[in-house]
Design an enzyme around this catalytic site. Structure first.
Site, short mmCIF file in Angstrom:
data_model
loop_
_atom_site.label_atom_id
_atom_site.label_comp_id
_atom_site.label_asym_id
_atom_site.label_seq_id
_atom_site.Cartn_x
_atom_site.Cartn_y
_atom_site.Cartn_z
N GLN A 190 0.80 -1.22 0.00
CA GLN A 190 0.00 0.00 0.00
C GLN A 190 0.83 1.28 0.00
OE1 GLN A 190 -2.62 -1.80 3.28
NE2 GLN A 190 -4.03 -0.47 2.18
N HIS A 214 -2.09 -5.06 -12.70
CA HIS A 214 -1.61 -4.90 -14.07
C HIS A 214 -2.48 -5.69 -15.07
CE1 HIS A 214 2.68 -4.02 -12.32
NE2 HIS A 214 1.85 -2.99 -12.23
N ASP A 246 2.22 0.60 -8.08
CA ASP A 246 3.57 0.65 -8.68
C ASP A 246 4.45 1.69 -7.98
OD1 ASP A 246 2.63 -1.19 -10.41
OD2 ASP A 246 2.90 0.00 -12.23
N HIS A 304 1.04 -9.23 4.47
CA HIS A 304 -0.12 -8.34 4.39
C HIS A 304 -0.64 -8.38 2.95
CE1 HIS A 304 -2.09 -4.70 6.48
NE2 HIS A 304 -2.68 -4.80 5.31
N ASN A 358 -8.11 -5.84 14.51
CA ASN A 358 -8.42 -4.76 13.57
C ASN A 358 -9.92 -4.60 13.51
OD1 ASN A 358 -5.71 -4.80 12.88
ND2 ASN A 358 -6.04 -5.17 10.71
N ASN A 377 -1.92 -10.78 8.21
CA ASN A 377 -2.89 -9.72 8.41
C ASN A 377 -4.27 -10.14 7.90
OD1 ASN A 377 -3.66 -6.80 8.84
ND2 ASN A 377 -4.19 -7.05 6.69
N GLU A 378 -5.26 -10.03 8.74
CA GLU A 378 -6.68 -10.19 8.38
C GLU A 378 -6.95 -11.34 7.41
OE1 GLU A 378 -8.76 -6.73 7.10
OE2 GLU A 378 -8.24 -5.56 8.87
N ARG A 427 3.54 -0.09 13.07
CA ARG A 427 3.21 -1.40 12.49
C ARG A 427 3.45 -1.32 10.99
NH1 ARG A 427 -2.28 -4.06 10.89
NH2 ARG A 427 -1.38 -5.98 10.14
N GLU A 472 -5.26 -2.05 14.12
CA GLU A 472 -5.79 -1.13 13.09
C GLU A 472 -7.14 -0.60 13.52
OE1 GLU A 472 -6.31 -2.13 8.93
OE2 GLU A 472 -4.46 -3.28 8.97
N TYR A 511 -13.30 -1.72 12.25
CA TYR A 511 -13.73 -0.43 11.70
C TYR A 511 -15.23 -0.18 11.85
CZ TYR A 511 -9.15 -0.15 9.45
OH TYR A 511 -7.80 -0.07 9.23
C1 NOJ Z 1 -7.57 -3.59 6.54
C2 NOJ Z 1 -6.21 -3.83 5.99
O1 NOJ Z 1 -5.36 -4.49 6.87
C3 NOJ Z 1 -5.57 -2.62 5.40
O2 NOJ Z 1 -4.67 -3.06 4.45
C4 NOJ Z 1 -6.62 -1.73 4.81
O3 NOJ Z 1 -6.09 -0.67 4.09
C5 NOJ Z 1 -7.45 -1.21 5.95
N1 NOJ Z 1 -7.96 -2.29 6.76
C6 NOJ Z 1 -8.58 -0.35 5.47
O4 NOJ Z 1 -9.37 -1.06 4.58
#
Ligand code: NOJ
Length: 531
Positions: A75, A95, A108, A178, A363, A222-223, A133, A434, A365
């Protein structure tokens, strides 16, 4: 004792908590009496949106509590083919299928952190965080994924970062994986292929060996839920597969196995000398029962079992959640399968996986309501993860939100912390790895982000002080606006704005950065706290 303090919230346009903001407002006031009134109210000001009343926990963060910020390799790094890096799943996906990504964006260049990492660390240093992190790009270190071909330049890149973090007294929380899978493994079936667990353990061993001197906190994966549901179930992320009825479970199986094998490598070969700890990042929205009816309460439990439980249960409690075993098993038989679509762990695998976490990484949200939906006999013949779950999930439209996967529901966060604490065996510490707010404009005046993070941190303090949940850290996602997967650069979560139109990817701290810096310095959400 009531630890809440109600405070009038002022527009940050009009009132700023820092000294210059105070002076700016003071200059508009007419007399000294007003100035002394200002002196009284300033400590109570919480900068969020206009005309709202907010209540924030007024207790200090515990002395051992750690604040941080997070990013991930694909990212932010860019340098997608620099210095011997191999191709990974997201290089290939963006791509090959550019139309699957908003604005045909890709990683990229991203934030160009492959070249600008020193600036990122300076931002972290100025922010005052305790931890950062970050994740390692597997194919930057092992271009073909396997340990027979090591890219020293990739290793050097991370060593430079880790040494600089150390020099600045910032603890690294390092995620091994990740989502940027070396492409060769995708060609071998990706997370459908249980052999990936062994390749992952080999990669982990190498990382523990070469980076272990700098890293005390390791996160394996991750997740996995996002990978498995979106990558292999409903197609929302790379590799974009639509194998909801089988793919999600097979992917979950390989992920927890891979995590467990890497954990044991550390445990057996590195723990004694390096004295670090290992966990996995698990994500979930909180599922709140839509009503008190037993079937809705069960629906919420079922939603948690199919989301977080698929990964947390094997690791903390042993085996899949029973509710998942039963529901997938029954539907599979009704569909004419000879056995459940849910892969079975052998008793040895159950033992291997159980207990492979030294603390819980969370994590989150959002929150949703869960309502019972009778799908046991519905659509038989269509294997489907969501029909297996049989829950109608929905959000309250009044919840504040800009994108469909983040909503301002701090009580849901508190419930989730309590759930993790009570549901999973052996959890004696939770670190929030997160949490953050998404907007689409990357405004510098990001008061909505300040509201969200302050209210979530307040809920965290409630969980800590009032509910006894030992949550010891919080990590805002993200330090930087970055490549938000299939949403490209259209959704922004950074506390630092990145100008993606500028070849130099100029970074500009947003108001939330200054606000978070203040919270970290005071260890308090308000101007002063009671302890
Ligand atoms: C989950 C992910 O771990 C992360 O890569 C992502 O950008 C954020 N949460 C937000 O979606």
């Amino acid at each position: 004792m009531n630890h809440k303090m109600f405070s009038q919230v002022f527009c940050t346009d009009n009132v700023n908590k820092n000294a210059s903001g105070t002076v700016a407002l003071a200059s508009t006031l007419e007399n000294a009496k007003m100035l002394s009134l200002l002196a009284l109210i300033v400590p109570l000001i919480v900068s969020t949106s206009c005309d709202e009343v907010s209540s924030l926990n007024n207790r200090s963060f515990p002395t051992n509590f750690k604040f941080g910020a997070a990013t991930a390799s694909y990212q932010i790094e860019g340098g997608w083919n620099a210095d011997g890096k191999g191709e990974n799943l997201w290089d290939w996906y963006t791509h090959t299928f550019p139309d699957k990504i908003q604005n045909r964006d890709n990683g990229d260049v991203a934030c160009n952190s492959y070249y600008k990492w020193k600036e990122d660390i300076q931002l972290l240093k100025d922010l005052g965080v305790n931890h950062y992190r970050l994740s390692l790009s597997w194919s930057r270190i092992l271009p073909n994924g396997t340990v027979n071909n090591v890219n020293q330049k990739g290793i050097n890149y991370y060593i430079n970062i880790l040494e600089t973090l150390r020099a600045n007294n910032i603890e690294p929380l390092v995620t091994l994986y990740h989502w940027d899978l070396p492409l060769v493994f995708h060609e071998l079936g990706g997370w459908y292929n249980p052999l990936l667990a062994d390749y992952f353990a080999e990669y982990a061993r190498l990382c523990f060996k070469v980076f272990g001197k700098y890293v005390k906190t390791w996160i394996t994966i991750n997740e996995p839920q996002t990978t498995c549901v979106q990558g292999y179930g409903i197609g929302g992320k790379a590799p974009g597969y639509l194998h909801s009825g089988e793919g999600v479970y097979q992917c979950a199986f390989t992920n927890v196995l891979a995590h467990a094998k890497a954990y044991h490598v550390y445990d057996k070969e590195f723990r004694a000398s390096q004295n670090g700890r290992v966990s996995i990042v698990l994500d979930s929205a909180w599922a709140e029962a839509a009503s008190d009816k037993p079937e809705d309460v069960l629906a919420a439990e079922t939603a948690m079992a199919f989301s977080m439980g698929l990964y947390a249960n094997p690791i903390y409690n042993g085996n899949w959640p029973q509710i998942v075993i039963d529901r997938v098993g029954n539907r599979s038989l009704n569909e004419g399968f000879p056995a459940s679509r849910l892969p079975q762990f052998t008793p040895e695998q159950i033992q291997l996986i159980k207990g492979t976490s030294d603390f819980f990484c969370l994590n989150t949200y959002a929150t949703s309501y869960s309502q019972y939906q009778n799908t046991v006999n519905e659509s038989i013949g269509t294997p489907d993860y969501h029909l297996d779950m049989g829950v109608r999930s929905y959000r309250d439209p009044s919840w504040s939100a800009v994108v469909d996967w983040v909503a301002l529901v701090p009580w849901g966060f508190r419930s989730l912390l309590n759930y993790v604490w009570n549901q999973y065996d052996g959890v004696n510490e939770i670190v929030v790895t997160e949490n953050g707010w998404a907007d689409v404009e990357s405004t510098l005046n990001d008061t909505a982000r300040i509201t969200y993070v302050s209210e979530y941190l307040s809920a965290l303090l409630d969980a800590y002080y009032e509910d006894g949940v030992n949550v010891t850290g919080y990590t805002v996602w993200s330090l930087l606006d970055n490549f938000e997967w299939t949403n490209g650069y259209t959704q922004k979560l950074g506390i630092v704005q990145v100008d993606f139109n500028d070849p130099d990817r100029t970074r500009t701290p947003k108001e939330s950065y200054g606000w978070y810096k203040g919270v970290i310095a005071r260890r308090c959400l308000l101007e002063s706290c009671v302890n």
